[in-house]
Design a protein around this motif. Sequence first.
Motif, PDB file in Angstrom:
ATOM      1  N   VAL A   1       0.800  -1.225   0.000  1.00  0.00           N
ATOM      2  CA  VAL A   1       0.000   0.000   0.000  1.00  0.00           C
ATOM      3  C   VAL A   1       0.837   1.281   0.000  1.00  0.00           C
ATOM      4  O   VAL A   1       0.295   2.366  -0.099  1.00  0.00           O
ATOM      5  CB  VAL A   1      -0.984   0.060   1.187  1.00  0.00           C
ATOM      6  N   LEU A   2       2.152   1.172   0.128  1.00  0.00           N
ATOM      7  CA  LEU A   2       2.978   2.380   0.161  1.00  0.00           C
ATOM      8  C   LEU A   2       3.944   2.403  -1.013  1.00  0.00           C
ATOM      9  O   LEU A   2       4.372   1.359  -1.506  1.00  0.00           O
ATOM     10  CB  LEU A   2       3.796   2.445   1.465  1.00  0.00           C
ATOM     11  N   THR A   3       4.293   3.623  -1.447  1.00  0.00           N
ATOM     12  CA  THR A   3       5.211   3.750  -2.575  1.00  0.00           C
ATOM     13  C   THR A   3       6.598   3.197  -2.241  1.00  0.00           C
ATOM     14  O   THR A   3       7.275   2.674  -3.101  1.00  0.00           O
ATOM     15  CB  THR A   3       5.341   5.216  -2.980  1.00  0.00           C
ATOM     16  N   PHE A   4       7.029   3.393  -1.003  1.00  0.00           N
ATOM     17  CA  PHE A   4       8.295   2.808  -0.557  1.00  0.00           C
ATOM     18  C   PHE A   4       8.304   2.843   0.965  1.00  0.00           C
ATOM     19  O   PHE A   4       7.438   3.487   1.564  1.00  0.00           O
ATOM     20  CB  PHE A   4       9.506   3.595  -1.095  1.00  0.00           C
TER      21      PHE A   4
ATOM     22  N   ASN B   1       7.426  10.608   5.919  1.00  0.00           N
ATOM     23  CA  ASN B   1       6.980  10.163   4.608  1.00  0.00           C
ATOM     24  C   ASN B   1       8.025  10.462   3.549  1.00  0.00           C
ATOM     25  O   ASN B   1       7.975   9.948   2.454  1.00  0.00           O
ATOM     26  CB  ASN B   1       5.677  10.853   4.211  1.00  0.00           C
TER      27      ASN B   1
ATOM     28  N   PHE C   1      -2.276   0.527   9.449  1.00  0.00           N
ATOM     29  CA  PHE C   1      -1.109  -0.164   8.908  1.00  0.00           C
ATOM     30  C   PHE C   1      -0.900  -1.511   9.568  1.00  0.00           C
ATOM     31  O   PHE C   1      -0.442  -2.455   8.942  1.00  0.00           O
ATOM     32  CB  PHE C   1       0.143   0.705   9.019  1.00  0.00           C
TER      33      PHE C   1
ATOM     34  N   LEU D   1      -3.160  -3.636   7.599  1.00  0.00           N
ATOM     35  CA  LEU D   1      -2.712  -3.849   6.226  1.00  0.00           C
ATOM     36  C   LEU D   1      -1.486  -4.744   6.146  1.00  0.00           C
ATOM     37  O   LEU D   1      -1.234  -5.376   5.126  1.00  0.00           O
ATOM     38  CB  LEU D   1      -2.387  -2.501   5.573  1.00  0.00           C
TER      39      LEU D   1
ATOM     40  N   GLU E   1       4.705   7.172   0.485  1.00  0.00           N
ATOM     41  CA  GLU E   1       3.380   7.759   0.379  1.00  0.00           C
ATOM     42  C   GLU E   1       2.401   6.623   0.155  1.00  0.00           C
ATOM     43  O   GLU E   1       2.742   5.604  -0.423  1.00  0.00           O
ATOM     44  CB  GLU E   1       3.316   8.702  -0.824  1.00  0.00           C
ATOM     45  N   LEU E   2       1.137   6.849   0.585  1.00  0.00           N
ATOM     46  CA  LEU E   2       0.101   5.857   0.309  1.00  0.00           C
ATOM     47  C   LEU E   2      -0.117   5.775  -1.190  1.00  0.00           C
ATOM     48  O   LEU E   2      -0.212   6.795  -1.864  1.00  0.00           O
ATOM     49  CB  LEU E   2      -1.203   6.303   0.956  1.00  0.00           C
ATOM     50  N   LEU E   3      -0.212   4.582  -1.722  1.00  0.00           N
ATOM     51  CA  LEU E   3      -0.540   4.439  -3.128  1.00  0.00           C
ATOM     52  C   LEU E   3      -1.984   4.873  -3.345  1.00  0.00           C
ATOM     53  O   LEU E   3      -2.851   4.541  -2.541  1.00  0.00           O
ATOM     54  CB  LEU E   3      -0.401   2.976  -3.569  1.00  0.00           C
TER      55      LEU E   3
ATOM     56  N   PHE F   1      -5.305   2.355  -3.064  1.00  0.00           N
ATOM     57  CA  PHE F   1      -4.673   1.087  -2.702  1.00  0.00           C
ATOM     58  C   PHE F   1      -5.683   0.021  -2.317  1.00  0.00           C
ATOM     59  O   PHE F   1      -5.430  -1.169  -2.439  1.00  0.00           O
ATOM     60  CB  PHE F   1      -3.673   1.290  -1.557  1.00  0.00           C
TER      61      PHE F   1
END
Lengths: 180, 434
Positions: free
Chosen positions: A90-93, A158, B390, B393, B406-408, B411
Motif C-alpha cells: 500500500v505504500l510507494t516505498f 513520509n 497499517f 494492512l 506515500e500511500l498508493l 490502494f
Amino acid sequence: MRPQELPSKLRIVSLGNTPQNAEERAYSAIQSCFGLNCELLSPEPPPEFALDVLRGQCNSLEILDWLESRFPQPDQWIFGITDVDLAIPVLTFVFGEARLGGRSAVISTFRLHEEFYGRPADTLMLLSRIEKEAIHEVGHMMGLTHCLDRNCVMYPSNSLSQTDVKSIKLCPDCRSNLYS
Amino acid sequence: MSLVTMNINGHEVKAENREPILKSIRAMGIKVPTLCHMDGLEPYGVCRMCVVQVKHGKRTKLVTSCNFPAAEGLEIQTDTEEVLQHRRMMAELLLARSPEVKKVQEIAASLGITKSRFKVAETSDCILCGLCVRVCDEIVGASALGFIGRGKDRVVGTPWYVNTDSCIACGACTYVCPTGAMQMETLTKERWRRELSGKERICRYARMGLISNKVCPNNFECATCEVDQQLFDEFGTHPILALKPGLHQHPKQVGHFSLIEDRSYFQGHTWAKTSKEHTRVGVDDFAQKVIGGISRVAFRAEPGDVVHRGDPALNVSNNGHRATMLFPISGKIIHINPALEDDPSLVNEDCYDRGWLYTMKPTNSYEDKSTLINPDEADQWTQDESDHLFSILTDSKSAALSDGGELLHNFSRNLEKKDWERITNSFFSGGELS
C-alpha cells in the motif's frame, strides 16, 4: 503492543552489500538508545526472494518473515540492513519496517543515499540517517507507535526531509512510554 | 496573546501584540481612509491611503497602518502634515487613474483634492486594490482570479484571460469591488436559453451548496432574483462572505492523512462543522483515502428526515468495495449535496469542502460537543488510527509499522475481501464486497 520480554540479544545482519560502517553505526546507536545487548552477524545474501518484479522493489513484510524463520531463536531479536529498495503493497516505498512489539525489523539504505536524489554523496548524512531509521524501527519492536512530535525519532517520515528534520532521540513522552 | 501599550495621537491605548494598528486606531473613532482593506481578509497595504506616522525608539517613519503590527511603546500620529501630504498625493494619483470612480472622488474630496495634476494615457475603473483577487482566494477558496502583468501593465484577470473552471460564479468579487470595475457578465436572454444546458444554468447558490438545486431562469441577473434577495436578507451580506468556505483552513498533515482544525470528528471518520445557521457534515481524508476512487454514492437520508448519531448516512462504493459512513451528529436534514450525485469523486477531490454530504439542524449541540473528537485531540486520534490501519494492512502474522513512503492512490482496490471487511468494521461501520 508491548513485547513479551526484552531479548537476550539483538542480532544485526546485513542482507547483501551495505554502505561501509552501516552495521557498526546501527549497532552503537541501538545500544546507546535502548541499552540492548547487540551482536553483529556475518552478511547474508541480498533478499531476492522478496522481489516484486513489477515494482522493482522488495516486499519488506516478506523479508521480516524470512528473518524470523532464518533466525528462529525466540529470545533473540533480528535486525536486517539492506541496500535494496523496500516497499509494502500500500505504500510507494518504506525506509524501514518492524513488527510492532515483535522480534524482527529491517531498514533499507537505498533511499538514504544523497546520490538517490541526484546530489553528491555525503557519508556523514547517510550514517546519521541509518542511525535514525535503526532507532525508529527498534522503537517499534520495543512497542512504541508513531509520535506526533516532529523532533522525536518516532515521528513517521513520509519523505527523507522529514527524516533529516527529526532528531536521533526519543521525546520525553516516548521515553516514558518505553519504561512504563 | 499578550497586551502591549501604545500611544495614539497622545492617548495611551492597549492592543494585542502584533495585531494591525489600524484596528486600534479605528477603535478610538479616528477616521482613516482605506480602499484595499476589508475586515476578514489578510491586510494587503497597496492603496496606501491608511498611512500613519509611527515612532518606535528613535526612528520615525510612515507606515501603512492596515498591516503594521502593534508593539510595545509605539507612538502613532494619524494626522500630521506629512501623513496628510502623503494621502493627498495618493488620492491625486488615484484620481488621475480612475477619475470616474465615486469612491475615489469621495476620498479625494475629503482630503481637499478635486482635480489631479497628473495625466495618464488610459484611465481605468480598476484601482488594483486586489480585494477581488483576495476574496476569491481567501474567503471563497476558488483562486480563480489573479493579477496579470506588472508595473503599468498590471490588470486583474483569469489565467491567460480565458474562462476558468475554478470560478464558481459566486459574485463575491463584484460584491467587494470598491469601484464597480468588476462586473458579472450576462448573456442575452436568447443565447442564454439556446446555448446553455440546464447544468450550465445552475444557480450560484446551488453551486455554493446553500440550496439543494435550482436552474436559473433569469440569465444570472441576480439583482432581480427572489432567491438572491432572500439569501442576502438571511445573511445580511453576500452569503459566501458569511460562510467563508475557503477561509484559511488549510488542511494540516498528520502522517499520510490531512485534517482541518475548524471542525469536530466522529469515530466513524465523518466530520461535523458548525456555523451560525446549520451544521455541515462530510467524510474525512482518512476515509476518503482508505475507500479510494469513489465511483458511486447513495444518500441514506433525505431533506426533512430526522437522524441520530451513528445512523447510516451514505453508502459509497469503489468498483467492488462498499462501505457505509455514519452520521456524526443527531438532527434534522436540511440539504443534501446535489453535486455528489453527478460527480461522486468530489469526495476524493475535496472531502472537507466541496465534497460535503449534508447540512443539518442539530438536535443537541451540547451532546455533540462532548462526544465528538475535538480538533485538539484529532491529531493524536488520526495518528493512532493510521498506525491501526497499517497494522491491519501488514498483518500477515503480526502487525508491522513502517517509516517512509506515500500511500498508493486507490490502494484498497487490491485488498482481499476479508481485509476490506476488517477495515470497514474497524474504522467505518461495516462493509461488503460485491
